[in-house]
Design a protein around this motif. Sequence first.
Motif, PDB file in Angstrom:
ATOM      1  N   ILE A   9      82.724   2.628  15.632  1.00  0.00           N
ATOM      2  CA  ILE A   9      82.877   3.989  15.627  1.00  0.00           C
ATOM      3  C   ILE A   9      82.419   5.134  16.360  1.00  0.00           C
ATOM      4  N   ASN A  10      82.668   6.778  16.493  1.00  0.00           N
ATOM      5  CA  ASN A  10      81.875   7.618  17.087  1.00  0.00           C
ATOM      6  C   ASN A  10      81.821   8.698  16.247  1.00  0.00           C
ATOM      7  N   ILE A  11      80.152   8.760  15.545  1.00  0.00           N
ATOM      8  CA  ILE A  11      79.800   9.989  14.557  1.00  0.00           C
ATOM      9  C   ILE A  11      79.690  11.263  15.547  1.00  0.00           C
ATOM     10  N   TYR A  23      84.931  11.587  36.932  1.00  0.00           N
ATOM     11  CA  TYR A  23      84.455  11.190  35.539  1.00  0.00           C
ATOM     12  C   TYR A  23      84.665  12.647  34.620  1.00  0.00           C
ATOM     13  N   HIS A  24      84.037  11.941  33.033  1.00  0.00           N
ATOM     14  CA  HIS A  24      83.352  13.176  32.030  1.00  0.00           C
ATOM     15  C   HIS A  24      82.119  12.977  31.882  1.00  0.00           C
ATOM     16  N   ASP A  25      81.783  13.744  31.521  1.00  0.00           N
ATOM     17  CA  ASP A  25      80.817  13.755  30.672  1.00  0.00           C
ATOM     18  C   ASP A  25      80.446  13.720  29.311  1.00  0.00           C
ATOM     19  N   LEU A  26      79.765  12.525  28.761  1.00  0.00           N
ATOM     20  CA  LEU A  26      79.716  13.301  27.266  1.00  0.00           C
ATOM     21  C   LEU A  26      78.385  13.146  26.938  1.00  0.00           C
ATOM     22  N   GLU A  27      78.677  12.367  25.554  1.00  0.00           N
ATOM     23  CA  GLU A  27      77.463  12.956  24.054  1.00  0.00           C
ATOM     24  C   GLU A  27      78.013  11.914  22.817  1.00  0.00           C
ATOM     25  N   THR A  28      77.746  10.795  22.664  1.00  0.00           N
ATOM     26  CA  THR A  28      78.438  10.679  20.821  1.00  0.00           C
ATOM     27  C   THR A  28      77.303   9.686  20.773  1.00  0.00           C
ATOM     28  N   ILE A  29      77.619   8.855  19.248  1.00  0.00           N
ATOM     29  CA  ILE A  29      76.977   8.637  18.809  1.00  0.00           C
ATOM     30  C   ILE A  29      77.561   7.573  18.787  1.00  0.00           C
ATOM     31  N   PHE A  30      77.981   5.735  18.930  1.00  0.00           N
ATOM     32  CA  PHE A  30      78.011   5.091  18.497  1.00  0.00           C
ATOM     33  C   PHE A  30      77.045   3.923  17.924  1.00  0.00           C
TER      34      PHE A  30
END
Length: 268
Positions: A9-11, A23-30
Motif C-alpha cells: 500500500i502507499n502511505i 514520467y513524473h517525480d513523486l514521493e510516497t511511502i511503500f
Amino acid sequence: MLKFANAKINIGLHITRKREDGYHDLETIFYPVKLYDVIEVRKAEEMGLSIWNSSLVADADNLCLRAYNLLKTDYEIPLVHIDLLKNIPIGAGLGGGSSDATAVLGLLNDMFELNISTEKLKEYAAQLGADCSFFVENKAQYAEGIGTQLKDIELDLSAYHIVLVKPDIHISTAEAYRAVIPQKPEIDLRDAVKLPIQEWKYTIRNDFEFSLFEKYPLIRDIKSKLYELGAVYASMSGSGSSVFGLFEDQVDLSDLNKYAEVYPATEL
C-alpha cells in the motif's frame, strides 16, 4: 521453487513534477501487506507462463517473462516454466505485477545460484517498473524520483488491522497520470508519518484521489464508508482503485461486500 509475492500500500502519494522524459517525480511511502500471489518457477524444455485465477494474458509483455529475459541477457540460465496464481487484484494500486516480476528475479537468482547482490537485484527490478525495486527487501521505504530512489523509514503498523477494499473498477497507471496535477506538497511525508496516526487524515493525501474520485465516485464512497466504520486512516492505494483502511479493532465489514471485494491484509 515457490515464492509468495506480496502486495503493498502507499502511505501518501504526492506527484511533485512532470519530467521532460514524460514520467513524473513523486514521493510516497511503500508499505508491505499480507495479500499474496503465488509463483512457481521450474526448469522446462520450452519457455512458458501459465496464469491462474486471472484474465491476464501470458504474452511477451508480461512482467514475469520480462524479468526472465532481463536476467537471460546477462546470465546463462536454462528455459523455465512460470506458474502464477493471482490473488492480488489487478488495476488496484497494490503492485501485484511488480511484486510478481521481482519475485521471479529472486527465484531465478536462488535456483541457479547467480549470486546477484541485493543492490544489483534492485537495479534489475528498476528496469522492469518504478515500484519493483521496493519488493526486493519488502520493508517500509520512502520513495522519490519515479519511485526507484528508496530510503529506509521507521514505520510500524503492526498494532492496526489493515483492510483492502477493491471495487470492480480497473484503473491503468496511464489513466491515473493523465488527470493528475503535479504540486508541491504542504508537508514532507517523512515528517507527516511521525504524527499520531489519528492526524494522518488531515495531513497525508494521495494526489490521485482528486481526479479519480470525480470520475469514479464509488471509490470516494468506499473511503468515506471506511471512516464511518471506525478507520483511523483510509486512503486510495497507489493509482487506485483499491482503498485501504487502518483499524484499531476488528470490525464488521459485511456492508462493504455489496460495493467491492474485501481483503484482510495485516502488515507483512
